[in-house]
Design a protein around this motif. Structure first.
Motif, PDB file in Angstrom:
ATOM      1  N   LEU A  23     -11.644 -40.138  13.896  1.00 19.34           N
ATOM      2  CA  LEU A  23     -11.434 -39.178  14.975  1.00 19.34           C
ATOM      3  C   LEU A  23      -9.944 -39.025  15.245  1.00 19.34           C
ATOM      4  O   LEU A  23      -9.183 -39.987  15.202  1.00 19.34           O
ATOM      5  N   GLU A  24      -9.530 -37.784  15.571  1.00 15.02           N
ATOM      6  CA  GLU A  24      -8.119 -37.473  15.713  1.00 15.02           C
ATOM      7  C   GLU A  24      -7.476 -38.247  16.865  1.00 15.02           C
ATOM      8  O   GLU A  24      -8.149 -38.740  17.769  1.00 15.02           O
ATOM      9  N   GLY A  25      -6.140 -38.294  16.827  1.00 18.35           N
ATOM     10  CA  GLY A  25      -5.378 -39.068  17.788  1.00 18.35           C
ATOM     11  C   GLY A  25      -5.657 -38.759  19.245  1.00 18.35           C
ATOM     12  O   GLY A  25      -5.674 -39.677  20.075  1.00 18.35           O
ATOM     13  N   ILE A 432     -20.948 -35.166  14.380  1.00 14.26           N
ATOM     14  CA  ILE A 432     -21.425 -36.541  14.263  1.00 14.26           C
ATOM     15  C   ILE A 432     -20.353 -37.379  13.586  1.00 14.26           C
ATOM     16  O   ILE A 432     -19.757 -36.960  12.590  1.00 14.26           O
ATOM     17  N   SER A 433     -20.111 -38.556  14.144  1.00 11.53           N
ATOM     18  CA  SER A 433     -19.264 -39.569  13.507  1.00 11.53           C
ATOM     19  C   SER A 433     -20.111 -40.826  13.355  1.00 11.53           C
ATOM     20  O   SER A 433     -20.578 -41.386  14.349  1.00 11.53           O
ATOM     21  N   LYS A 434     -20.331 -41.248  12.108  1.00 12.01           N
ATOM     22  CA  LYS A 434     -21.189 -42.411  11.880  1.00 12.01           C
ATOM     23  C   LYS A 434     -20.651 -43.208  10.702  1.00 12.01           C
ATOM     24  O   LYS A 434     -19.922 -42.688   9.854  1.00 12.01           O
ATOM     25  N   GLY A 435     -21.018 -44.485  10.655  1.00  4.89           N
ATOM     26  CA  GLY A 435     -20.553 -45.306   9.546  1.00  4.89           C
ATOM     27  C   GLY A 435     -20.860 -46.774   9.770  1.00  4.89           C
ATOM     28  O   GLY A 435     -21.506 -47.170  10.751  1.00  4.89           O
ATOM     29  N   ILE A 436     -20.374 -47.567   8.845  1.00  8.00           N
ATOM     30  CA  ILE A 436     -20.527 -49.013   8.918  1.00  8.00           C
ATOM     31  C   ILE A 436     -19.234 -49.657   8.419  1.00  8.00           C
ATOM     32  O   ILE A 436     -18.616 -49.169   7.470  1.00  8.00           O
ATOM     33  N   SER A 437     -18.808 -50.714   9.105  1.00  5.83           N
ATOM     34  CA  SER A 437     -17.577 -51.394   8.726  1.00  5.83           C
ATOM     35  C   SER A 437     -17.851 -52.879   8.549  1.00  5.83           C
ATOM     36  O   SER A 437     -18.705 -53.457   9.227  1.00  5.83           O
ATOM     37  N   MET A 457     -17.720 -44.121   6.256  1.00  5.62           N
ATOM     38  CA  MET A 457     -18.048 -43.283   7.414  1.00  5.62           C
ATOM     39  C   MET A 457     -18.198 -41.827   7.005  1.00  5.62           C
ATOM     40  O   MET A 457     -17.791 -41.413   5.913  1.00  5.62           O
ATOM     41  N   GLU A 458     -18.781 -41.082   7.919  1.00  6.70           N
ATOM     42  CA  GLU A 458     -18.976 -39.655   7.706  1.00  6.70           C
ATOM     43  C   GLU A 458     -18.745 -38.945   9.031  1.00  6.70           C
ATOM     44  O   GLU A 458     -19.372 -39.278  10.046  1.00  6.70           O
ATOM     45  N   ASN A 459     -17.825 -37.996   9.025  1.00  5.92           N
ATOM     46  CA  ASN A 459     -17.541 -37.174  10.199  1.00  5.92           C
ATOM     47  C   ASN A 459     -17.871 -35.733   9.836  1.00  5.92           C
ATOM     48  O   ASN A 459     -17.174 -35.112   9.026  1.00  5.92           O
ATOM     49  N   THR A 460     -18.946 -35.218  10.415  1.00 10.99           N
ATOM     50  CA  THR A 460     -19.446 -33.903  10.035  1.00 10.99           C
ATOM     51  C   THR A 460     -19.513 -32.963  11.230  1.00 10.99           C
ATOM     52  O   THR A 460     -19.623 -33.392  12.388  1.00 10.99           O
ATOM     53  N   LEU A 461     -19.463 -31.673  10.923  1.00  8.58           N
ATOM     54  CA  LEU A 461     -19.630 -30.609  11.904  1.00  8.58           C
ATOM     55  C   LEU A 461     -20.845 -29.784  11.493  1.00  8.58           C
ATOM     56  O   LEU A 461     -20.963 -29.383  10.327  1.00  8.58           O
ATOM     57  N   THR A 462     -21.735 -29.525  12.433  1.00 10.57           N
ATOM     58  CA  THR A 462     -22.923 -28.716  12.162  1.00 10.57           C
ATOM     59  C   THR A 462     -22.913 -27.506  13.076  1.00 10.57           C
ATOM     60  O   THR A 462     -22.913 -27.646  14.306  1.00 10.57           O
ATOM     61  N   GLU A 474     -11.352 -39.078   6.209  1.00 11.14           N
ATOM     62  CA  GLU A 474     -11.756 -39.747   4.986  1.00 11.14           C
ATOM     63  C   GLU A 474     -13.194 -40.243   5.104  1.00 11.14           C
ATOM     64  O   GLU A 474     -13.718 -40.410   6.210  1.00 11.14           O
ATOM     65  N   LYS A 475     -13.834 -40.512   3.956  1.00  9.19           N
ATOM     66  CA  LYS A 475     -15.174 -41.096   3.949  1.00  9.19           C
ATOM     67  C   LYS A 475     -15.129 -42.609   3.737  1.00  9.19           C
ATOM     68  O   LYS A 475     -16.102 -43.299   4.040  1.00  9.19           O
TER      69      LYS A 475
END
Length: 545
Positions: A23-25, A432-437, A457-462, A474-475
């Motif tokens: 997510l942006e600054g 949506i912002s989702k992922g695993i670290s 991670m995946e940051n998508t726009l629908t 980045e993914k």
């Protein structure tokens, strides 16, 4: 820190910010000693010029935290904890230079001002005036900068060890980039192109414990930010003033640990862009009042189980009522295994032109579609921590987190509908912002240490039923730090690095010859430190840029 990425948004003028989980600054809140530097400009400039000699530690919280900290803590927050004056060195200095001609100095001083007060002062100075054009395009490769920042913190001793501290910071910065022939005679003109930014920023922070038996704290901050930016003939002249006050009551009662409070924030913002113009085109500075109340209860359900419930209500004089509840659950299976579940909400009122450098520097027209609504987010994350101790003295720590955030009213710049425009509007859909670290710490008794982390991670726009990856995210990101201490030689070796997967990039139409994606890229640094002297430490290394 895995999942945290500094981003340079402009290679000419060095405007940057910090991304958390893609997510942006502007979604990141910056705090100093727990006090929010509550402004979009602060998210971009809040970390610049803080003397390293004054920093005790930096805490990072990923994910929305608006229920406790209010607006702008949507992607996460960065809390810079400064040293206590009584614990700091009397005099400290950190001097550094590079083969590129960068010069940096951090100076720290501490003293007792009478029997009941102590003072900590820090000065940061950075200067880079070496014009470099390695790619022979007649433009500077690296932004030229001149910055000075002064920070001072006072601690006062009071009866029953009650807290009272005051701090202030002033920063001035002059940076520019552009045509190699440019100098200040051409600032704001069309003869030779250059991007020149002057920044003046002043902050006052305070924390005072009221003289009651109960733990009641009053904290406040005052911030003034002046910015004078010229991108060729395009100017961005802005002033932002913020007054913030917060009263917090901390009360333990049986199995309950209550935290209740009220906050008030006033924001004044004015610039010379359409962002502060009324329907008739006349300048109309924004004046925003944001009073709020919050309540949090940490409940000890059993010896190994804790539940945290929180709720915040704010009223924005423009957008109305805003509710941000929060829930967290902690299950300590034993001393070495912990499970945490967190869920919460976030909100953010956006000021476009403090955040989006592209809206000011390009040849595109800026279009704002209708009245922009505040962004809302809904977040959940699951965390597992495991600590493993071995008979040999080695230690391995594992930290796994899965996160998911759903955004409504997301404000996204549209670069593609019309290549001559940047169109701003609330997303007709969701993001949506989702992922695993996964992070691991490995320590051996011979002085070898590893810190390794990775985030998928995946940051998508629908919108209108179509889903695509968000630009400039980045993914995959990975980080590592390898440290080794050669004790007989009093020499330490540190090797740090990161790696990022391709990002989707904006193009200027079908005829743009550039790739729609960035390549895989990595930044790696190595440093040697010698501490064989009594009060002096020497270090040298190589960093990639």
């Amino acid at each position: 820190m895995n999942g945290v990425r500094p981003q340079l948004n402009c290679n000419i003028c060095n405007t940057g910010d910090i991304h958390i989980n893609g997510l942006e600054g502007p979604y990141t809140m910056v705090l100093i000693d727990g006090m929010p530097i509550v402004s979009s400009l602060g998210s971009v400039y809040g970390l610049s010029g803080i003397p390293n000699s004054l920093v005790e530690r930096i805490e990072i919280v990923k994910g929305p935290a608006s229920s406790l900290y209010g607006s702008e803590a949507v992607g996460g927050l960065i809390n810079i904890i400064t040293q206590k004056p009584q614990n700091a060195s009397r005099i400290s200095a950190d001097l550094m230079s590079t083969t590129w001609g960068e010069y940096n100095a951090d100076l720290g001083f501490s003293l007792n001002a009478g029997s009941k007060a102590s003072v900590l002062t820090g000065i940061n100075y950075f200067n880079f005036q070496n014009r470099i054009d390695r790619n022979k395009d007649d433009f500077t490769d690296v932004t030229l900068q001149h910055r000075i920042s002064v920070f001072q913190k006072w601690n006062f001793e009071r009866k029953e060890s009650r807290l009272f501290s005051l701090a202030g910071r002033y920063m001035y910065e002059d940076r520019w980039g552009g045509d190699m022939r440019w100098d200040k005679r051409y600032r704001g003109g069309d003869e030779i192109y250059g991007e020149s930014i002057y920044t003046n920023r002043a902050e006052i922070l305070g924390n005072y414990q009221l003289p009651f038996n109960e733990k009641i704290f009053l904290s406040f901050s005052l911030i003034n930010h002046d910015q004078d930016s010229r991108y060729g003939t395009t100017s961005y002249i802005a002033n932002q003033k913020i007054a913030f006050g917060q009263l917090v009551w901390d009360k333990k009662w049986g199995r309950h640990d209550w935290l209740a409070g009220t906050a008030l924030r006033y924001t004044y913002y004015d610039d010379n862009t359409p962002g502060t113009a009324n329907a008739g085109g006349l300048n109309q500075p924004e004046k925003t009042w944001l009073p709020g109340v919050f309540l949090q209860d940490e409940i000890t359900l059993a010896a190994k189980h804790k539940l945290l419930l929180g709720f915040r209500y704010d009223h924005n004089n423009i957008h109305g009522s805003i509710y941000t509840p929060r829930m967290a659950y902690k299950w300590s299976l034993n001393d070495n295994n912990i499970i945490r579940l967190n869920a919460g909400t976030g909100f953010r009122v956006v000021n476009l032109f403090t955040e989006d450098h592209a809206a000011l520097t390009g040849a595109r027209d800026v279009i704002v579609e209708g009245d922009l609504k505040p962004e809302r987010s809904y977040n959940a994350n699951l965390n597992f921590v495991r600590k493993m101790h071995f008979s040999s003295g080695a230690f391995i720590g594992l930290d796994v987190t899965a996160f998911y955030t759903w955004f409504t009213n997301r404000i996204v710049p549209d670069y593609e509908t019309n290549v001559n425009q940047i169109i701003y509007g609330n997303l007709n859909g969701h993001a949506i912002s989702k992922g695993i670290s996964l992070n691991t710490d490995i320590n051996f008794i011979n002085g070898l240490k590893f810190i390794i982390g990775g985030t998928i991670m995946e940051n998508t726009l629908t919108e209108n039923g179509q889903t695509q990856q968000q630009m400039l995210t980045e993914k995959f990101t990975g980080t590592w730090a390898v440290s080794y201490k050669i004790r007989p030689l009093k020499l330490s070796l540190d090797y740090t690095g990161n790696v990022y997967s391709p990002m989707r990039l904006p193009l200027l139409g079908d005829l743009d010859p550039r790739s729609p994606e960035s390549p895989w890229w990595s930044i790696q640094n190595i440093q040697f430190t010698y501490d064989g002297f009594k009060k002096v430490e020497l270090y040298a290394g190589v960093k990639t840029c």
